[in-house]
Write a protein that holds these residues in place. Structure first.
Motif, PDB file in Angstrom:
ATOM      1  N   THR A   1     -62.354 -29.989 -13.345  1.00 42.78           N
ATOM      2  CA  THR A   1     -61.659 -31.091 -12.277  1.00 42.78           C
ATOM      3  C   THR A   1     -60.272 -31.223 -12.742  1.00 42.78           C
ATOM      4  O   THR A   1     -59.808 -31.435 -14.128  1.00 42.78           O
ATOM      5  CB  THR A   1     -62.707 -32.289 -12.192  1.00 42.78           C
ATOM      6  N   ASN A   2     -59.350 -31.860 -11.768  1.00 41.80           N
ATOM      7  CA  ASN A   2     -58.181 -32.468 -11.946  1.00 41.80           C
ATOM      8  C   ASN A   2     -58.158 -33.846 -11.837  1.00 41.80           C
ATOM      9  O   ASN A   2     -57.135 -34.448 -12.141  1.00 41.80           O
ATOM     10  CB  ASN A   2     -57.086 -31.556 -10.844  1.00 41.80           C
ATOM     11  N   LEU A   3     -59.336 -34.440 -11.367  1.00 45.55           N
ATOM     12  CA  LEU A   3     -59.454 -35.980 -11.082  1.00 45.55           C
ATOM     13  C   LEU A   3     -59.992 -36.304 -12.345  1.00 45.55           C
ATOM     14  O   LEU A   3     -60.761 -35.895 -13.256  1.00 45.55           O
ATOM     15  CB  LEU A   3     -60.437 -36.092 -10.051  1.00 45.55           C
ATOM     16  N   ALA A   4     -59.364 -37.718 -12.603  1.00 48.46           N
ATOM     17  CA  ALA A   4     -59.975 -38.677 -13.580  1.00 48.46           C
ATOM     18  C   ALA A   4     -61.447 -39.020 -13.436  1.00 48.46           C
ATOM     19  O   ALA A   4     -61.836 -39.260 -12.491  1.00 48.46           O
ATOM     20  CB  ALA A   4     -59.351 -39.636 -14.133  1.00 48.46           C
ATOM     21  N   THR A   5     -62.060 -39.608 -14.569  1.00 47.59           N
ATOM     22  CA  THR A   5     -63.390 -40.264 -14.298  1.00 47.59           C
ATOM     23  C   THR A   5     -63.350 -41.530 -14.561  1.00 47.59           C
ATOM     24  O   THR A   5     -62.374 -42.070 -15.436  1.00 47.59           O
ATOM     25  CB  THR A   5     -64.394 -39.430 -15.386  1.00 47.59           C
ATOM     26  N   ASN A   6     -64.394 -42.191 -14.087  1.00 42.96           N
ATOM     27  CA  ASN A   6     -64.273 -43.504 -14.447  1.00 42.96           C
ATOM     28  C   ASN A   6     -65.553 -44.134 -15.272  1.00 42.96           C
ATOM     29  O   ASN A   6     -65.629 -45.113 -15.642  1.00 42.96           O
ATOM     30  CB  ASN A   6     -64.577 -44.718 -13.180  1.00 42.96           C
ATOM     31  N   THR A   7     -66.110 -43.164 -15.914  1.00 43.37           N
ATOM     32  CA  THR A   7     -67.381 -43.190 -16.857  1.00 43.37           C
ATOM     33  C   THR A   7     -66.937 -43.807 -18.044  1.00 43.37           C
ATOM     34  O   THR A   7     -65.852 -43.396 -18.583  1.00 43.37           O
ATOM     35  CB  THR A   7     -68.240 -41.995 -16.848  1.00 43.37           C
ATOM     36  N   ALA A   8     -68.012 -44.489 -18.684  1.00 39.74           N
ATOM     37  CA  ALA A   8     -67.695 -44.818 -19.931  1.00 39.74           C
ATOM     38  C   ALA A   8     -68.746 -44.737 -20.722  1.00 39.74           C
ATOM     39  O   ALA A   8     -70.128 -44.835 -20.424  1.00 39.74           O
ATOM     40  CB  ALA A   8     -67.472 -46.198 -20.091  1.00 39.74           C
ATOM     41  N   GLU A   9     -68.785 -44.379 -22.183  1.00 41.61           N
ATOM     42  CA  GLU A   9     -69.920 -44.084 -22.959  1.00 41.61           C
ATOM     43  C   GLU A   9     -69.651 -44.752 -24.446  1.00 41.61           C
ATOM     44  O   GLU A   9     -68.626 -45.229 -24.929  1.00 41.61           O
ATOM     45  CB  GLU A   9     -70.135 -42.620 -23.699  1.00 41.61           C
TER      46      GLU A   9
END
Length: 337
Positions: free
Chosen positions: A259-267
């Motif tokens: 993907t070229n898009l950022a993620t909002n996920t966190a771990e």
């Protein structure tokens, strides 16, 4: 589906309009910066040392100046002309408050081997012994014994510098600063790897790649720990959560392979567990890459800026805050407001 895994936003209009007394507010703009403050470091003299990111002035002439902003007066002070381009260097603090810079940019995307220190008291730069090889986008990691490990970066040939080196203040026979090289400690990593000092003296690499490792400075060896759930988090970030410093959180970034898009996920991973594994926590309210993060005195994590896409065409103006106790994000005021 689990919002933590699919990255579902939890932002609400009421959160964006909350009372400034509860969520804070942005102050007025500070104008007059002589150059874009791409690299910025807070000094114990209550000044900010900063320098630009392209190494050239408007006429294309080499501009290797660094600058100071006095936070007591909000005035710009001394300008320093460097002997080298320190854009994309690694930077960290030494125990006495001096700044350590490693590498920089020798040519486009190629790393030099020089090392510099800045003394905030005398406000002077000093050239230190060179590293064995060049580094562009390296990471400095300060250890508890006052030395600093130097990881990664692009070398003068355009490849990834896999070597680990250590800056030792006054480590020479005559009290001079020296660079120590770790033989056999090679591990190729992407630019600016996310490194964290652990209570046992080892250093944890949280990314940007999906495989996490620890490095033991006493033996010069690496050990695999775990693989994160999202994948590559290029241009994401990480932070050591407060407490015993064994909980590390990674968030944002992008998996460039898909993907070229950022993620909002966190771990989050707890390295105090017998078998540490990454676990999704609540996602940010906005996807972000190239994000700025500050650990606050109360242990919460403040996040601002960034962009939602690899083309950097969708800026994120809203800020937000993560509470490690509740593992929830709170939307804070926008920088546009």
């Amino acid at each position: 589906a689990d919002p933590a895994q699919v990255g579902e936003s939890t932002v609400s209009s009421s959160a964006l309009q909350a009372d400034p007394a509860q969520v804070g507010e942005w102050g007025p703009l500070i104008g007059g910066f002589p150059v874009p403050a791409v690299h910025s470091l807070l000094l114990h003299t209550n000044k900010i040392l900063f320098f630009r990111g392209d190494g050239e002035d408007e006429g294309g002439v080499g501009d290797y100046r660094t600058h100071l902003l006095n936070l007591d007066t909000f005035e710009f002070e001394t300008t320093f002309q460097m002997d080298a381009n320190i854009f994309c260097s690694g930077h960290s603090y030494l125990p006495d408050g001096r700044i350590l810079l490693t590498g920089g940019e020798k040519e486009e995307d190629l790393g030099p081997s020089y090392v510099h220190t800045f003394d905030p008291i005398t406000e002077t730069w000093h050239r230190e012994p060179d590293m064995r090889d060049g580094r562009y986008y390296p990471t400095n990691t300060a250890l508890g014994d006052g030395t600093t490990l130097i990881f990664a970066g692009r070398d003068p040939d355009g490849g990834s510098n896999p070597n680990v080196e250590r800056f030792i203040p006054a480590g020479g026979p005559n009290g001079e600063n020296v660079i120590e090289y770790f033989d056999g400690s090679d591990r190729a990593m992407t630019w600016y790897p996310r490194m964290h000092l652990l209570p046992d003296g080892k250093v944890f690499r949280a990314g940007q790649e999906e495989d996490a490792y620890t490095f033991d400075p006493s033996t010069g060896t690496w050990q695999f720990v775990a693989q994160n759930n999202y994948g590559e988090r290029y241009w994401g970030t990480s932070v050591a959560l407060p407490g015993d410093q064994e909980k590390i959180m990674i968030f944002g970034g992008q998996d460039r392979s898909s993907t070229n898009l950022a993620t909002n996920t966190a771990e989050i991973i707890d390295l105090g567990d017998a078998n540490p594994q990454w676990q999704f926590t609540s996602p940010m309210n906005f996807p972000r890459m190239h994000v700025n993060v500050v650990l606050l005195p109360d242990g919460k994590v403040f996040v601002a800026g960034g962009t939602e896409d690899g083309a950097e065409s969708i800026p994120v103006f809203e800020s937000e805050m993560f509470d490690p106790q509740t593992e929830q994000w709170t939307v804070l005021p926008s920088q546009e407001s």
